[in-house]
Design a protein around this motif. Structure first.
Motif, PDB file in Angstrom:
ATOM      1  N   VAL A 122       0.822  -1.263   0.134  1.00  0.00           N
ATOM      2  CA  VAL A 122       0.146  -0.067  -0.007  1.00  0.00           C
ATOM      3  C   VAL A 122       0.846   1.267   0.031  1.00  0.00           C
ATOM      4  CG1 VAL A 122      -1.827   1.283   1.258  1.00  0.00           C
ATOM      5  CG2 VAL A 122      -1.739  -1.143   1.110  1.00  0.00           C
ATOM      6  N   ASP A 123       2.017   1.280   0.973  1.00  0.00           N
ATOM      7  CA  ASP A 123       2.612   2.430   0.905  1.00  0.00           C
ATOM      8  C   ASP A 123       3.761   2.636  -0.279  1.00  0.00           C
ATOM      9  OD1 ASP A 123       4.994   0.348   1.181  1.00  0.00           O
ATOM     10  OD2 ASP A 123       5.144   1.041   3.381  1.00  0.00           O
ATOM     11  N   GLY A 124       3.831   1.469  -1.374  1.00  0.00           N
ATOM     12  CA  GLY A 124       4.632   1.401  -2.558  1.00  0.00           C
ATOM     13  C   GLY A 124       6.168   1.259  -2.249  1.00  0.00           C
ATOM     14  N   TYR A 125       6.596   1.059  -1.135  1.00  0.00           N
ATOM     15  CA  TYR A 125       8.164   0.806  -0.735  1.00  0.00           C
ATOM     16  C   TYR A 125       8.197  -0.612  -0.789  1.00  0.00           C
ATOM     17  CZ  TYR A 125       7.915   5.684   0.933  1.00  0.00           C
ATOM     18  OH  TYR A 125       7.469   6.862   1.259  1.00  0.00           O
ATOM     19  N   HIS A 126       7.457  -1.543  -0.976  1.00  0.00           N
ATOM     20  CA  HIS A 126       7.776  -2.819  -0.931  1.00  0.00           C
ATOM     21  C   HIS A 126       7.016  -3.591  -2.158  1.00  0.00           C
ATOM     22  CE1 HIS A 126       8.436  -1.733   3.331  1.00  0.00           C
ATOM     23  NE2 HIS A 126       9.715  -2.380   3.178  1.00  0.00           N
ATOM     24  N   LEU A 127       7.428  -4.650  -2.389  1.00  0.00           N
ATOM     25  CA  LEU A 127       7.023  -5.565  -3.607  1.00  0.00           C
ATOM     26  C   LEU A 127       7.039  -7.011  -2.948  1.00  0.00           C
ATOM     27  CD1 LEU A 127       6.094  -5.219  -6.702  1.00  0.00           C
ATOM     28  CD2 LEU A 127       8.120  -6.217  -7.239  1.00  0.00           C
ATOM     29  N   ALA A 128       5.835  -7.512  -3.523  1.00  0.00           N
ATOM     30  CA  ALA A 128       5.856  -8.989  -2.886  1.00  0.00           C
ATOM     31  C   ALA A 128       5.872  -9.968  -4.278  1.00  0.00           C
ATOM     32  CB  ALA A 128       4.752  -9.423  -2.409  1.00  0.00           C
ATOM     33  N   THR A 129       6.807 -11.024  -4.325  1.00  0.00           N
ATOM     34  CA  THR A 129       6.824 -11.849  -5.642  1.00  0.00           C
ATOM     35  C   THR A 129       6.566 -13.153  -5.039  1.00  0.00           C
ATOM     36  OG1 THR A 129       9.040 -11.934  -5.410  1.00  0.00           O
ATOM     37  CG2 THR A 129       8.270 -10.104  -6.785  1.00  0.00           C
ATOM     38  N   GLY A 130       5.778 -13.891  -5.930  1.00  0.00           N
ATOM     39  CA  GLY A 130       5.527 -15.358  -5.748  1.00  0.00           C
ATOM     40  C   GLY A 130       6.206 -16.092  -6.914  1.00  0.00           C
ATOM     41  N   SER A 131       6.791 -17.417  -6.736  1.00  0.00           N
ATOM     42  CA  SER A 131       7.434 -18.039  -7.590  1.00  0.00           C
ATOM     43  C   SER A 131       7.332 -19.337  -7.703  1.00  0.00           C
ATOM     44  CB  SER A 131       8.929 -17.681  -7.201  1.00  0.00           C
ATOM     45  OG  SER A 131       9.867 -18.659  -8.048  1.00  0.00           O
ATOM     46  N   GLU A 132       7.833 -20.084  -8.871  1.00  0.00           N
ATOM     47  CA  GLU A 132       7.532 -21.375  -8.979  1.00  0.00           C
ATOM     48  C   GLU A 132       8.427 -22.318  -7.943  1.00  0.00           C
ATOM     49  OE1 GLU A 132       8.562 -22.462 -13.088  1.00  0.00           O
ATOM     50  OE2 GLU A 132       6.472 -22.081 -13.630  1.00  0.00           O
ATOM     51  N   ASP A 133       9.414 -21.459  -7.394  1.00  0.00           N
ATOM     52  CA  ASP A 133      10.375 -22.313  -6.369  1.00  0.00           C
ATOM     53  C   ASP A 133       9.544 -22.240  -4.922  1.00  0.00           C
ATOM     54  OD1 ASP A 133      10.541 -19.488  -5.279  1.00  0.00           O
ATOM     55  OD2 ASP A 133      12.253 -19.094  -5.833  1.00  0.00           O
ATOM     56  N   TRP A 189      10.514  -7.417  -1.145  1.00  0.00           N
ATOM     57  CA  TRP A 189      11.478  -6.900  -1.708  1.00  0.00           C
ATOM     58  C   TRP A 189      11.302  -5.354  -1.055  1.00  0.00           C
ATOM     59  CZ3 TRP A 189      14.882  -9.141  -4.734  1.00  0.00           C
ATOM     60  CH2 TRP A 189      14.727 -10.276  -5.230  1.00  0.00           C
ATOM     61  N   ASP A 190      12.281  -4.626  -0.641  1.00  0.00           N
ATOM     62  CA  ASP A 190      12.266  -3.209  -0.275  1.00  0.00           C
ATOM     63  C   ASP A 190      12.686  -2.525  -1.356  1.00  0.00           C
ATOM     64  OD1 ASP A 190      13.444  -0.554   0.877  1.00  0.00           O
ATOM     65  OD2 ASP A 190      13.172  -1.343   2.667  1.00  0.00           O
ATOM     66  N   LEU A 191      12.189  -1.852  -2.024  1.00  0.00           N
ATOM     67  CA  LEU A 191      12.158  -0.836  -3.306  1.00  0.00           C
ATOM     68  C   LEU A 191      13.367   0.197  -3.048  1.00  0.00           C
ATOM     69  CD1 LEU A 191       8.801  -1.132  -5.158  1.00  0.00           C
ATOM     70  CD2 LEU A 191      10.945  -2.385  -5.415  1.00  0.00           C
ATOM     71  N   SER A 204      16.016  -7.921  -1.357  1.00  0.00           N
ATOM     72  CA  SER A 204      14.993  -8.941  -0.855  1.00  0.00           C
ATOM     73  C   SER A 204      15.170  -8.613   0.877  1.00  0.00           C
ATOM     74  CB  SER A 204      15.138 -10.260  -1.338  1.00  0.00           C
ATOM     75  OG  SER A 204      14.216 -11.103  -0.635  1.00  0.00           O
ATOM     76  N   ILE A 205      14.138  -8.283   1.334  1.00  0.00           N
ATOM     77  CA  ILE A 205      14.354  -8.429   2.722  1.00  0.00           C
ATOM     78  C   ILE A 205      13.712  -9.369   3.634  1.00  0.00           C
ATOM     79  CG2 ILE A 205      14.667  -6.053   3.030  1.00  0.00           C
ATOM     80  CD1 ILE A 205      11.505  -5.674   3.496  1.00  0.00           C
TER      81      ILE A 205
END
Length: 135
Positions: A25-36, A42-44, A49-50
């Motif tokens: 919501v704050d735009g500072y972080h990103l979540a990613t989902g993976s086949e792993d 992520w802290d942009l 990655s945090i």
């Protein structure tokens, strides 16, 4: 007609293909989902990655931030037939949503965080009350 393409940031960290991403919501972080089978936060601002969340027993098909910047949770969906709700503090699991008979492809939350919906290859969607496990 000329279109300029600019790449702002390039980050690596997953071991397999990335299937989903969502801004906080704050735009500072990103979540990613993976086949792993993992979800990364992520802290942009720091460009790294945090958190690495070993989220599921199979690939993470969808990840979604829900809530406000001070009271947020993360939702994940997976081929392991489950969706999960994670708390903001340390990204610990709050609830495992089981009941689908096939891969869960999508998960979302109502604007007021009262309900969570999951959609699956079993040709159903399920509406869950988040009462008792909100962050």
């Amino acid at each position: 007609w000329y279109q300029r393409r600019v790449r702002v940031l390039f980050l690596e960290g997953h071991l397999k293909s990335v299937l989903s991403c969502d801004f906080s919501v704050d735009g500072y972080h990103l979540a990613t989902g993976s086949e792993d089978n993992s979800c990364k936060i992520w802290d942009l601002r720091q460009h790294k990655s945090i958190y690495n969340i070993p989220a599921h027993g199979n690939m993470v098909t969808y990840c979604k931030f829900a809530g406000t910047s001070t009271n947020s949770m993360l939702l994940t969906a997976s081929y392991d037939k489950t969706a999960k709700v994670w708390s903001h503090k340390g990204w610990m699991p709050l609830k495992n949503l089981t009941g689908h008979d096939n891969k869960v492809m999508c998960v979302d939350c109502s604007w007021d965080k009262r309900y969570i919906v999951t959609a699956s290859y079993d040709r159903t969607f399920k509406l869950w009350s988040s009462k008792g496990f909100t962050a």
